[in-house]
Structures are given as structure tokens and as C-alpha cells.
Design a protein around this motif. Structure first.
Motif, PDB file in Angstrom:
ATOM      1  N   LEU A  86       0.805  -1.218   0.000  1.00  0.00           N
ATOM      2  CA  LEU A  86       0.000   0.000   0.000  1.00  0.00           C
ATOM      3  C   LEU A  86       0.843   1.275   0.000  1.00  0.00           C
ATOM      4  CD1 LEU A  86      -2.940   0.899   0.056  1.00  0.00           C
ATOM      5  CD2 LEU A  86      -2.839   0.890   2.564  1.00  0.00           C
ATOM      6  N   SER A  87       2.076   1.198   0.462  1.00  0.00           N
ATOM      7  CA  SER A  87       2.887   2.402   0.648  1.00  0.00           C
ATOM      8  C   SER A  87       3.160   3.124  -0.677  1.00  0.00           C
ATOM      9  CB  SER A  87       4.208   2.039   1.331  1.00  0.00           C
ATOM     10  OG  SER A  87       5.041   3.172   1.447  1.00  0.00           O
ATOM     11  N   ALA A  88       3.661   2.417  -1.670  1.00  0.00           N
ATOM     12  CA  ALA A  88       4.018   3.048  -2.950  1.00  0.00           C
ATOM     13  C   ALA A  88       2.799   3.651  -3.661  1.00  0.00           C
ATOM     14  CB  ALA A  88       4.725   2.041  -3.850  1.00  0.00           C
ATOM     15  N   PRO A  89       1.663   2.985  -3.735  1.00  0.00           N
ATOM     16  CA  PRO A  89       0.493   3.624  -4.362  1.00  0.00           C
ATOM     17  C   PRO A  89       0.043   4.895  -3.658  1.00  0.00           C
ATOM     18  CG  PRO A  89       0.171   1.261  -4.267  1.00  0.00           C
ATOM     19  CD  PRO A  89       1.402   1.547  -3.473  1.00  0.00           C
ATOM     20  N   LEU A  90       0.091   4.927  -2.342  1.00  0.00           N
ATOM     21  CA  LEU A  90      -0.318   6.136  -1.620  1.00  0.00           C
ATOM     22  C   LEU A  90       0.626   7.300  -1.926  1.00  0.00           C
ATOM     23  CD1 LEU A  90      -1.390   4.758   1.886  1.00  0.00           C
ATOM     24  CD2 LEU A  90      -2.849   5.600   0.030  1.00  0.00           C
ATOM     25  N   LYS A  91       1.926   7.044  -1.984  1.00  0.00           N
ATOM     26  CA  LYS A  91       2.885   8.101  -2.325  1.00  0.00           C
ATOM     27  C   LYS A  91       2.649   8.620  -3.744  1.00  0.00           C
ATOM     28  CE  LYS A  91       6.549   6.387   0.735  1.00  0.00           C
ATOM     29  NZ  LYS A  91       7.919   5.786   0.796  1.00  0.00           N
ATOM     30  N   ALA A  92       2.407   7.694  -4.670  1.00  0.00           N
ATOM     31  CA  ALA A  92       2.141   8.108  -6.048  1.00  0.00           C
ATOM     32  C   ALA A  92       0.863   8.921  -6.141  1.00  0.00           C
ATOM     33  CB  ALA A  92       2.058   6.875  -6.951  1.00  0.00           C
ATOM     34  N   LEU A  93      -0.165   8.537  -5.370  1.00  0.00           N
ATOM     35  CA  LEU A  93      -1.425   9.271  -5.395  1.00  0.00           C
ATOM     36  C   LEU A  93      -1.245  10.693  -4.879  1.00  0.00           C
ATOM     37  CD1 LEU A  93      -4.443   9.079  -5.973  1.00  0.00           C
ATOM     38  CD2 LEU A  93      -4.769   8.260  -3.629  1.00  0.00           C
ATOM     39  N   ILE A 127       5.709   9.604 -12.972  1.00  0.00           N
ATOM     40  CA  ILE A 127       5.339   9.018 -11.674  1.00  0.00           C
ATOM     41  C   ILE A 127       4.831   7.590 -11.845  1.00  0.00           C
ATOM     42  CG2 ILE A 127       3.698   9.199  -9.755  1.00  0.00           C
ATOM     43  CD1 ILE A 127       3.825  12.251 -10.128  1.00  0.00           C
ATOM     44  N   LEU A 128       4.049   7.356 -12.911  1.00  0.00           N
ATOM     45  CA  LEU A 128       3.408   6.050 -13.090  1.00  0.00           C
ATOM     46  C   LEU A 128       4.211   5.085 -13.950  1.00  0.00           C
ATOM     47  CD1 LEU A 128      -0.329   7.060 -13.647  1.00  0.00           C
ATOM     48  CD2 LEU A 128       0.679   6.034 -11.617  1.00  0.00           C
ATOM     49  N   SER A 129       5.224   5.577 -14.664  1.00  0.00           N
ATOM     50  CA  SER A 129       5.918   4.712 -15.613  1.00  0.00           C
ATOM     51  C   SER A 129       6.572   3.507 -14.930  1.00  0.00           C
ATOM     52  CB  SER A 129       6.978   5.518 -16.382  1.00  0.00           C
ATOM     53  OG  SER A 129       7.923   6.084 -15.480  1.00  0.00           O
ATOM     54  N   ALA A 130       7.313   3.779 -13.863  1.00  0.00           N
ATOM     55  CA  ALA A 130       8.000   2.660 -13.184  1.00  0.00           C
ATOM     56  C   ALA A 130       7.014   1.656 -12.581  1.00  0.00           C
ATOM     57  CB  ALA A 130       8.947   3.207 -12.115  1.00  0.00           C
ATOM     58  N   PRO A 131       5.979   2.107 -11.855  1.00  0.00           N
ATOM     59  CA  PRO A 131       5.034   1.118 -11.304  1.00  0.00           C
ATOM     60  C   PRO A 131       4.300   0.308 -12.369  1.00  0.00           C
ATOM     61  CG  PRO A 131       4.793   3.219 -10.186  1.00  0.00           C
ATOM     62  CD  PRO A 131       5.674   3.457 -11.347  1.00  0.00           C
ATOM     63  N   VAL A 132       3.848   0.977 -13.439  1.00  0.00           N
ATOM     64  CA  VAL A 132       3.082   0.253 -14.457  1.00  0.00           C
ATOM     65  C   VAL A 132       3.972  -0.728 -15.206  1.00  0.00           C
ATOM     66  CG1 VAL A 132       1.743   0.491 -16.570  1.00  0.00           C
ATOM     67  CG2 VAL A 132       1.366   2.075 -14.686  1.00  0.00           C
ATOM     68  N   LEU A 133       5.195  -0.287 -15.554  1.00  0.00           N
ATOM     69  CA  LEU A 133       6.121  -1.221 -16.196  1.00  0.00           C
ATOM     70  C   LEU A 133       6.487  -2.359 -15.254  1.00  0.00           C
ATOM     71  CD1 LEU A 133       8.469   1.251 -18.112  1.00  0.00           C
ATOM     72  CD2 LEU A 133       6.664  -0.205 -19.058  1.00  0.00           C
ATOM     73  N   GLY A 134       6.543  -2.049 -13.956  1.00  0.00           N
ATOM     74  CA  GLY A 134       6.783  -3.099 -12.968  1.00  0.00           C
ATOM     75  C   GLY A 134       5.653  -4.117 -12.931  1.00  0.00           C
ATOM     76  N   LEU A 135       4.426  -3.647 -13.116  1.00  0.00           N
ATOM     77  CA  LEU A 135       3.288  -4.574 -13.176  1.00  0.00           C
ATOM     78  C   LEU A 135       3.389  -5.482 -14.393  1.00  0.00           C
ATOM     79  CD1 LEU A 135       0.277  -2.265 -12.204  1.00  0.00           C
ATOM     80  CD2 LEU A 135       1.478  -3.916 -10.759  1.00  0.00           C
ATOM     81  N   LEU A 136       3.831  -4.928 -15.523  1.00  0.00           N
ATOM     82  CA  LEU A 136       3.990  -5.755 -16.723  1.00  0.00           C
ATOM     83  C   LEU A 136       5.080  -6.811 -16.515  1.00  0.00           C
ATOM     84  CD1 LEU A 136       3.778  -3.008 -19.508  1.00  0.00           C
ATOM     85  CD2 LEU A 136       1.978  -4.535 -18.724  1.00  0.00           C
TER      86      LEU A 136
END
Length: 368
Positions: A86-93, A127-136
């Protein structure tokens, strides 16, 4: 003549005794022995470390589920997953909220539309590039883990089906599920994930540059979604029909074999048939526990990645709401593309999970 009959009777009794010694009774053919010889213990070892920890948290430490699962254990597992991720999504938000507010403020100060919305969209993209690519990347890793588990599980499942008297079901099941296990990483890494990367790139480029690339991106998205739906539906349909038809063939063959045994071996033929049925029941018990483990293991393989996808999908949806609230269309368009990408990753994970669960469920349902 009478002496000859007595001699034949003694031969049958000795044959029956030898059969009972060589083929243990239900008391002797315990589930533990069948479980060890089936290769099911190797199923737990084929899993990755994270999945093993989740299973241990649920009280499962082997390739078989022998007891019920507690609601407390399941709730604790879900809570731990959400808390850890939960930590990383809250920071990104929070960062997206700040960018949207600054874009609105800069747009109000400057005359005309300005470049603030495009700069804001670019910032949100970073902000979202690293998390979304990480999901892929995580999706590719999970697909490989699921393929490794299916590769290890299918021979065990097929062997238990054959040992339980389901010869036709075991043969057809083995071919189809091994094919699915080999195709999962190829389709995920070679088709769907590249399509998602292209879709995300086109959507980000369109949002940042202000050009209209939405039509092409939407076409790619619809193509991937349609192909995924067709493949999963086709696999489930073929597996269900094949299992149902082969189960009927196995049932008829089992009845014919029992009838032939009873008729061909007088006096003790029925007892021999009952002994074989008792052994098959022991196999069915192990098969049920191993099939239940397969379902539980598949869900634990995908639970962390799906929980992470769900959290980031929530972040992107709230970010889209921020863009609409502050009237920054570029950010809103970018967040919509990110939402679609994360949802597609979630759908891909759910589809692969459904294949694994259906493969294990077919073992539970086959042959009673």
C-alpha cells in the motif's frame, strides 16, 4: 470330481490371499503412501518462495490440503498483502494530486491554455511509468511461475487419474493442460504484454503531445481483450467437454471390468472387485486433497500480483478524478490510459489464474 472342485476352490482362495498381500487393503494402502508415490510432495517445492510463505500462513506445508482453511488465516493473508503493497500507491497518489493542483494553479495564472497541462501529464507519466512497467514485468514473472507449477502438477494429476481408474480422462487431461502450461508464458510474454506496452506508449504520447492517437490505441486494446476472452473461453469449454465425455467412458469401462472380473473369477471375483474399488477410493482421497492444493496454490501464486494491480488501478482511477476535478484534460486522459492498462494486466492475470484453477478443479470433478 468333488476333489477337483475342492482343489479349484483352494486355488481361488490362495489367489485371493496373494492378491490381498500384493494389493494392500484400504487399511494398509494409506493415503500417505499413495501421496508419497504419486509425486505430489514435489508440487510444493515447484512453487516460488513468496507463494510458499502464503501457503504456510494458511496452514498448508505440502502438496495436499488435508483440513479446512480458517477465515482468520485468509483474512490475515489478505491484510498482509495489502499492507505490504500500500505504501508506494499512496505516495504516487499524493504526487499526482500535487501535480494536478499545480497545473490548475499555473493554468489559472497564465493567459490561455499554456503548456502546464502537457507538462503535468508528462510529470504524471514519469510518476506512473515505473510502477506500471513493474506490473507488466511482474505479470511475466507470475506467468512463468504458473507455467512451472502446471508443468510439475499435470503429470501428478494425470497419474492420480489413471491410478483411480480414469484412463481416458487422464490421457486427454494430460495433453490439454500440458499444452496450456507451455502456451501461457509464450502468449503472455510474446503477445499480450507487448500489445499492452504499445497501447500504453501510444496513450502516453497522445496525452503528452496533445495529438489524437486514441483510436489506434483503443483498437489495440480491444484486440487484446477480445483475444484473451476467446482463448480462456475456448480452453475452459474444451476441458469441460473433454472431462465430461471421458468420465463417462471411464465409468462404462470400470463397470465392464468389474463385471468381467466377477464373471471370470467365480466365488472371489466380487471380492477382488471390491478390493480394487477400495484401493481406487484411497487414490480418490489423495486426488481430492492434491486437486484442492492445486486450486489454493494457483490463487496464492496470483494473489500478490493481483492485489498490487488492484491498488494501482485504484490510484489511476482516483488520479483521473483529480484531473477532471482540476480540469486538466491531459492528466485525465493519461490516467484513463493507465487505468485501462492496469485493468488489462489484471484481466490477463485473472485469465491465467482461471486456467490453473480449472486444471485443478477438473481433477477434483473427474471420476467422483
Amino acid at each position: 470330481m468333488r476333489a477337483g472342485k475342492v482343489k479349484k476352490l483352494l486355488i481361488f482362495v490362495l489367489a485371493f490371499a496373494a492378491f490381498m498381500v500384493l494389493c494392500p487393503s484400504p487399511a494398509r494402502a494409506q493415503g500417505g503412501e499413495i501421496y508419497e508415490k504419486s509425486g505430489a510432495p514435489g508440487l510444493f517445492d515447484s512453487l516460488d518462495d513468496e507463494t510458499k510463505e502464503l501457503l504456510r500462513g494458511l496452514g498448508v506445508d505440502g502438496g495436499q490440503v488435508t483440513g479446512g482453511l480458517s477465515g482468520e488465516g485468509i483474512f490475515g493473508m489478505v491484510s498482509t498483502l495489502l499492507r505490504d503493497k500500500l505504501s508506494a500507491p499512496l505516495k504516487a497518489l499524493a504526487a499526482i494530486l500535487g501535480v494536478a493542483a499545480l497545473c490548475r494553479l499555473a493554468d489559472g495564472i497564465s493567459e490561455g491554455e499554456g503548456i502546464a497541462p502537457l507538462v503535468g501529464a508528462a510529470a504524471c507519466g514519469l510518476i506512473l511509468s515505473a510502477p506500471v512497467l513493474g506490473l507488466l514485468t511482474g505479470c511475466q514473472r507470475v506467468a512463468g511461475a504458473a507455467s512451472a507449477f502446471l508443468t510439475a502438477a499435470v503429470p501428478v494429476y494425470a497419474g492420480l487419474l489413471v491410478a483411480g481408474g480414469n484412463l481416458a480422462t487422464g490421457g486427454g487431461y494430460s495433453f490439454l493442460t500440458m499444452l496450456a502450461g507451455a502456451a501461457v508464458p509464450v502468449l503472455a510474454g510474446g503477445v499480450f504484454l507487448p500489445l499492452l506496452q504499445i497501447y500504453l506508449g501510444l496513450s502516453v504520447a497522445g496525452a503528452v503531445s496533445g495529438t489524437e492517437l486514441g483510436g489506434l490505441a483503443e483498437a489495440l486494446y480491444r484486440l487484446g481483450k477480445w483475444a484473451l476472452t476467446v482463448l480462456v473461453t475456448l480452453f475452459a469449454a474444451i476441458l469441460s467437454v473433454q472431462t465430461a465425455v471421458n468420465a463417462q467412458v471411464d465409468a462404462a469401462a470400470g463397470k465392464a471390468a468389474k463385471l468381467a472380473l466377477s464373471a471370470g473369477v467365480p466365488i472371489v471375483g466380487g471380492a477382488l472387485g471390491d478390493a480394487v474399488a477400495a484401493i481406487q477410493n484411497s487414490v480418490h482421497i489423495v486426488k481430492s486433497g492434491t486437486g484442492a492444493f492445486g486450486i489454493l496454490a494457483a490463487m496464492c501464486i496470483f494473489a500478490p500480483a493481483m492485489a498490487e494491480c488492484a491498488l494501482w488501478a485504484g490510484v489511476c482511477m482516483i488520479g483521473k478524478g483529480f484531473g477532471e476535478l482540476f480540469r486538466v484534460k491531459a492528466i485525465s486522459a493519461l490516467m484513463e490510459a493507465a487505468v485501462s492498462t492496469v485493468k488489462m494486466v489484471l484481466a490477463l492475470l485473472g485469465s491465467i489464474c482461471a486456467v490453473c484453477v480449472a486444471s485443478a478443479a477438473a481433477v477434483l470433478l473427474a471420476g467422483g
